[in-house]
Motif scaffolding. Structure first.
Motif, PDB file in Angstrom:
ATOM      1  N   LEU A  66      26.806  38.358  39.529  1.00  0.00           N
ATOM      2  CA  LEU A  66      27.281  39.457  38.812  1.00  0.00           C
ATOM      3  C   LEU A  66      27.137  39.648  37.556  1.00  0.00           C
ATOM      4  O   LEU A  66      26.927  38.987  36.456  1.00  0.00           O
ATOM      5  CB  LEU A  66      29.234  39.110  39.747  1.00  0.00           C
ATOM      6  N   SER A  67      28.267  40.672  36.934  1.00  0.00           N
ATOM      7  CA  SER A  67      27.886  40.938  35.181  1.00  0.00           C
ATOM      8  C   SER A  67      29.528  41.483  35.469  1.00  0.00           C
ATOM      9  O   SER A  67      30.534  41.704  36.463  1.00  0.00           O
ATOM     10  CB  SER A  67      27.141  42.495  34.837  1.00  0.00           C
ATOM     11  N   PRO A  68      29.908  41.717  34.120  1.00  0.00           N
ATOM     12  CA  PRO A  68      31.696  41.499  33.679  1.00  0.00           C
ATOM     13  C   PRO A  68      31.909  42.874  34.173  1.00  0.00           C
ATOM     14  O   PRO A  68      33.124  43.090  34.216  1.00  0.00           O
ATOM     15  CB  PRO A  68      31.512  42.220  32.145  1.00  0.00           C
ATOM     16  N   LYS A  69      30.922  44.354  35.051  1.00  0.00           N
ATOM     17  CA  LYS A  69      31.250  45.259  35.479  1.00  0.00           C
ATOM     18  C   LYS A  69      32.251  44.782  36.873  1.00  0.00           C
ATOM     19  O   LYS A  69      32.870  45.652  37.365  1.00  0.00           O
ATOM     20  CB  LYS A  69      30.430  45.952  35.856  1.00  0.00           C
ATOM     21  N   SER A  70      32.008  43.780  37.496  1.00  0.00           N
ATOM     22  CA  SER A  70      32.403  43.465  38.765  1.00  0.00           C
ATOM     23  C   SER A  70      33.769  42.712  38.593  1.00  0.00           C
ATOM     24  O   SER A  70      34.753  42.243  39.471  1.00  0.00           O
ATOM     25  CB  SER A  70      31.883  41.950  39.417  1.00  0.00           C
ATOM     26  N   ASP A  97      30.622  46.385  25.596  1.00  0.00           N
ATOM     27  CA  ASP A  97      28.741  46.662  25.684  1.00  0.00           C
ATOM     28  C   ASP A  97      28.156  46.575  27.112  1.00  0.00           C
ATOM     29  O   ASP A  97      27.220  46.979  27.317  1.00  0.00           O
ATOM     30  CB  ASP A  97      29.279  45.086  24.914  1.00  0.00           C
ATOM     31  N   ASP A  98      28.903  46.561  28.680  1.00  0.00           N
ATOM     32  CA  ASP A  98      28.394  46.427  29.484  1.00  0.00           C
ATOM     33  C   ASP A  98      28.603  47.627  29.963  1.00  0.00           C
ATOM     34  O   ASP A  98      29.053  47.569  31.438  1.00  0.00           O
ATOM     35  CB  ASP A  98      28.770  45.041  30.452  1.00  0.00           C
ATOM     36  N   ASP A  99      29.714  48.517  29.635  1.00  0.00           N
ATOM     37  CA  ASP A  99      30.617  50.318  30.047  1.00  0.00           C
ATOM     38  C   ASP A  99      30.967  50.243  31.146  1.00  0.00           C
ATOM     39  O   ASP A  99      30.510  50.335  32.477  1.00  0.00           O
ATOM     40  CB  ASP A  99      29.273  51.031  30.206  1.00  0.00           C
ATOM     41  N   ALA A 100      31.871  49.072  31.494  1.00  0.00           N
ATOM     42  CA  ALA A 100      32.932  48.302  32.677  1.00  0.00           C
ATOM     43  C   ALA A 100      33.969  49.001  31.916  1.00  0.00           C
ATOM     44  O   ALA A 100      34.346  49.094  31.461  1.00  0.00           O
ATOM     45  CB  ALA A 100      32.527  46.782  32.503  1.00  0.00           C
ATOM     46  N   PRO A 101      34.822  49.187  33.802  1.00  0.00           N
ATOM     47  CA  PRO A 101      36.139  49.272  33.268  1.00  0.00           C
ATOM     48  C   PRO A 101      36.780  48.230  33.058  1.00  0.00           C
ATOM     49  O   PRO A 101      36.396  47.121  33.264  1.00  0.00           O
ATOM     50  CB  PRO A 101      36.690  49.599  34.397  1.00  0.00           C
ATOM     51  N   PHE A 102      37.732  48.549  32.177  1.00  0.00           N
ATOM     52  CA  PHE A 102      38.745  47.429  31.878  1.00  0.00           C
ATOM     53  C   PHE A 102      39.720  46.172  33.308  1.00  0.00           C
ATOM     54  O   PHE A 102      40.286  47.707  34.171  1.00  0.00           O
ATOM     55  CB  PHE A 102      40.052  47.488  30.528  1.00  0.00           C
ATOM     56  N   PRO A 103      39.183  45.280  33.168  1.00  0.00           N
ATOM     57  CA  PRO A 103      39.896  44.911  34.764  1.00  0.00           C
ATOM     58  C   PRO A 103      42.057  44.601  34.218  1.00  0.00           C
ATOM     59  O   PRO A 103      42.031  44.917  33.256  1.00  0.00           O
ATOM     60  CB  PRO A 103      40.167  43.845  33.909  1.00  0.00           C
ATOM     61  N   ALA A 104      42.946  44.473  35.348  1.00  0.00           N
ATOM     62  CA  ALA A 104      44.329  44.113  35.346  1.00  0.00           C
ATOM     63  C   ALA A 104      43.906  43.511  33.689  1.00  0.00           C
ATOM     64  O   ALA A 104      43.233  41.865  34.020  1.00  0.00           O
ATOM     65  CB  ALA A 104      44.826  44.422  36.874  1.00  0.00           C
TER      66      ALA A 104
END
Length: 127
Positions: A66-70, A97-104
């Motif tokens: 997995l990546s931070p996007k997960s 940097d990983d173009d991921a959405p912010f998590p809760a």
């Protein structure tokens, strides 16, 4: 069935726990403090400590494919909430940097952390 996650790219557990558990659809990391997995040392300042914690989390997630996007949820533990703005800036960069959405996220102040760390973060990620 849960599978233990273990990687030498993140610090080994310093107690009776594992780096993370993979349940197939969800991955849970143990709280990560800013230990360098190669040296066992910890940076002094909150900026470098935050970067190291996030690097450790990224390595554990990578070991699970997995990546931070997960990441869907984080819990941030700070010894001093006055560090919140500094941590927030680095945290935001990590996800951008990983173009991921912010998590809760939850962020709480605690009295102390292992090895006198200033920060600890645990995450939940989803496939």
């Amino acid at each position: 069935m849960a599978t233990m996650i273990n990687t030498d790219k993140a610090p080994a557990a310093i107690g009776p726990y594992v780096q993370g558990m993979d349940l197939g659809n969800l991955v849970f990391t143990s709280g990560q403090i800013p230990l360098d997995p190669k040296t066992g040392e910890m940076p002094e300042d909150i900026t470098e400590q935050t970067k190291q914690v996030l690097s450790n989390i990224k390595a554990i997630l990578a070991a699970a494919g997995l990546s931070p996007k997960s990441i869907i949820k984080t819990t941030v533990f700070l010894v001093d909430l006055n560090d919140f703005n500094t941590v927030n800036t680095i945290y935001e960069q990590f996800f951008n940097d990983d173009d991921a959405p912010f998590p809760a996220r939850s962020c709480i102040q605690v009295a102390a952390l292992p090895r006198n760390a200033k920060i600890e973060i645990e995450v939940i990620a989803a496939r």
